[in-house]
Write a protein that holds these residues in place. Structure first.
Motif, short mmCIF file in Angstrom:
data_model
loop_
_atom_site.label_atom_id
_atom_site.label_comp_id
_atom_site.label_asym_id
_atom_site.label_seq_id
_atom_site.Cartn_x
_atom_site.Cartn_y
_atom_site.Cartn_z
N LEU A 1 0.83 -1.21 0.00
CA LEU A 1 0.00 0.00 0.00
C LEU A 1 0.87 1.26 0.00
N ALA A 2 1.90 1.26 0.86
CA ALA A 2 2.77 2.43 0.94
C ALA A 2 3.51 2.65 -0.37
N ARG A 3 3.99 1.57 -0.98
CA ARG A 3 4.71 1.67 -2.25
C ARG A 3 3.81 2.24 -3.33
N ALA A 4 2.52 1.92 -3.27
CA ALA A 4 1.57 2.41 -4.28
C ALA A 4 1.05 3.80 -3.94
N GLY A 5 1.43 4.32 -2.78
CA GLY A 5 0.95 5.64 -2.38
C GLY A 5 -0.50 5.63 -1.91
N THR A 6 -1.00 4.44 -1.53
CA THR A 6 -2.39 4.31 -1.09
C THR A 6 -2.50 4.66 0.39
N THR A 7 -3.58 5.34 0.75
CA THR A 7 -3.81 5.73 2.14
C THR A 7 -4.00 4.49 3.01
N GLY A 8 -3.38 4.50 4.19
CA GLY A 8 -3.53 3.39 5.11
C GLY A 8 -2.82 3.67 6.42
N ALA A 9 -3.01 2.79 7.39
CA ALA A 9 -2.36 2.93 8.69
C ALA A 9 -2.22 1.55 9.31
N ILE A 10 -1.19 1.40 10.16
CA ILE A 10 -0.97 0.17 10.91
C ILE A 10 -1.25 0.44 12.37
N ALA A 11 -2.05 -0.42 13.00
CA ALA A 11 -2.27 -0.37 14.44
C ALA A 11 -1.56 -1.55 15.07
N THR A 12 -0.73 -1.29 16.09
CA THR A 12 0.05 -2.33 16.75
C THR A 12 -0.19 -2.29 18.25
N VAL A 13 -0.52 -3.42 18.83
CA VAL A 13 -0.64 -3.50 20.29
C VAL A 13 0.78 -3.42 20.85
N ALA A 14 1.11 -2.24 21.39
CA ALA A 14 2.48 -1.96 21.79
C ALA A 14 2.80 -2.40 23.21
N ARG A 15 1.78 -2.44 24.06
CA ARG A 15 2.03 -2.84 25.45
C ARG A 15 0.71 -3.24 26.09
N VAL A 16 0.74 -4.28 26.91
CA VAL A 16 -0.46 -4.71 27.63
C VAL A 16 -0.13 -4.88 29.10
N ARG A 17 -1.13 -4.58 29.92
CA ARG A 17 -1.01 -4.79 31.37
C ARG A 17 -2.33 -5.35 31.86
N GLY A 18 -2.28 -6.48 32.52
CA GLY A 18 -3.50 -7.11 32.98
C GLY A 18 -4.12 -7.95 31.88
N GLU B 1 0.12 4.16 13.27
CA GLU B 1 1.03 4.92 12.41
C GLU B 1 0.49 4.97 10.98
N PRO B 2 0.48 6.13 10.37
CA PRO B 2 0.04 6.22 8.98
C PRO B 2 1.11 5.69 8.03
N LEU B 3 0.70 5.06 6.96
CA LEU B 3 1.65 4.62 5.94
C LEU B 3 2.12 5.82 5.14
N VAL B 4 3.41 5.85 4.86
CA VAL B 4 3.96 6.97 4.10
C VAL B 4 4.77 6.42 2.92
N ALA B 5 4.73 7.14 1.83
CA ALA B 5 5.46 6.71 0.62
C ALA B 5 6.90 7.18 0.69
N ASP B 6 7.60 6.71 1.73
CA ASP B 6 9.00 7.07 1.96
C ASP B 6 9.83 5.81 1.76
N ASP B 7 10.87 5.89 0.94
CA ASP B 7 11.65 4.70 0.59
C ASP B 7 12.25 4.01 1.80
N ALA B 8 12.83 4.78 2.72
CA ALA B 8 13.45 4.17 3.90
C ALA B 8 12.39 3.48 4.77
N TYR B 9 11.25 4.10 4.90
CA TYR B 9 10.15 3.53 5.68
C TYR B 9 9.65 2.24 5.04
#
Length: 317
Positions: A10-27, A99-107
């Motif tokens: 999606l990012a390579r194609a320049g399509t709008t998108g975002a990734i949601a990641t469960v970064a930390r849990v407690r309980g 995090e939103p997807l970005v059309a950045d080569d390094a990303y």
């Protein structure tokens, strides 16, 4: 589908998108840390971060992150009412990084590296500067300790994801039961290799594309796939003699799980023969016979469920 790969596309194609990641849990929380969901312009595309109102809020945050082109760290405190709605016995706290997807080569290169790697560490800055996202990938050795799938760094500035490939399950025997075990193990998220010395049984056309199939004897198979402590072996061949030949080789291997399909009587017979052949008693004692949980399984599919249930218990320790 691999969330990392889909996000990279999606990012390579320049399509709008975002990734949601469960970064930390407690309980007690709906899903473990490291769980990911890909969100497009119209909502959820792949994966889930727990369902219910938590997921609805995260999708809203993802759409906002897409519009603002800035990430967000969303915290949910699961009180008793919310926990009950999600089917939980008690509440907990979950931090979800969006995090939103970005059309950045390094990303995009980091997304692609994570998509293709068996193991590695991905670090993503929680706050992005005007220059864009700060995201990196570092490979890890295949036998690296599993550790926490995702967490926040001590200073709270980075989401740190530890990618470790699912355990390999080697199924010796591609008959009805072995094939059913292979399919069930693959469905449960294991990397499956089915091995049989009969080419007509070790036919890739009989299995889904995600299952590796090898027509070989045990010697050739172990030459191609050296076993390590993260591997599981299930022996389900066509007879005692073949089972004994394979067990003689794998009982003393580093494999973390070794199971043999059959009865307790079969265990006595096979163990007696292998002991006489010089296989150490300690190596034979760890072999699970009969393999699988005792649920009264009869059909190949039921046996597969019992075996894979035990494999899951072993994987989760």
């Amino acid at each position: 589908m691999n969330v990392w790969r889909a996000a990279a596309d999606l990012a390579r194609a320049g399509t709008t998108g975002a990734i949601a990641t469960v970064a930390r849990v407690r309980g007690s929380t709906p899903v473990p840390s490291g769980t990911k969901m890909l969100v497009g312009a119209a909502g959820r595309l792949i994966g889930s971060v727990g369902g219910g109102c938590v997921e609805a809020d995260v999708i809203g945050a993802a759409l906002e992150a897409q519009a603002r082109r800035r990430p967000a760290l969303v915290t949910h405190h699961l009180n008793a009412d919310l926990a009950g709605d999600l089917g939980l016995s008690c509440g907990g706290t979950v931090d979800i990084f969006v995090e939103p997807l970005v059309a950045d080569d390094a990303y995009i290169r980091v997304l692609e590296a994570a998509a293709g790697a068996e193991s590695g560490v991905v670090r993503t800055a929680v706050a992005w500067e005007a220059a864009g996202p700060l995201k990196s990938f570092e490979p890890l050795p295949p036998d690296a300790p599993r550790g926490e799938p995702a967490t926040l760094s001590r200073d709270g500035r980075f989401v740190v994801e530890r990618l470790i490939a699912a355990p390999r399950v080697f199924v010796f025997g591609a008959g009805h039961v072995g094939a059913a075990i292979g399919r069930a193990a693959a469905a449960a998220g294991f990397r499956v290799i089915v091995i049989d010395d009969r080419a007509e049984y070790a036919d890739p056309a009989r299995f889904d594309s995600g299952i590796a199939v090898l027509a070989a004897d045990v010697e050739a198979a172990l030459d191609r796939y050296p076993l390590n402590a993260a591997d599981a072996v299930v022996i389900a061949t066509r007879g005692h003699r073949n089972d004994a030949l394979i067990l003689e080789r794998v009982a003393t291997s580093p494999a973390g799980y070794v199971g043999l399909l059959g009865s307790r009587r079969k265990k006595v017979v096979v163990t007696k023969g292998l002991t006489a052949a010089g296989v150490p008693a300690r190596a034979l004692k760890r072999v699970r016979v009969p393999v699988g949980l005792a649920i009264g399984a009869v059909t190949p599919e039921e046996i597969a469920v019992s075996v894979v249930a035990e494999l899951i218990a072993w994987r989760r320790q």
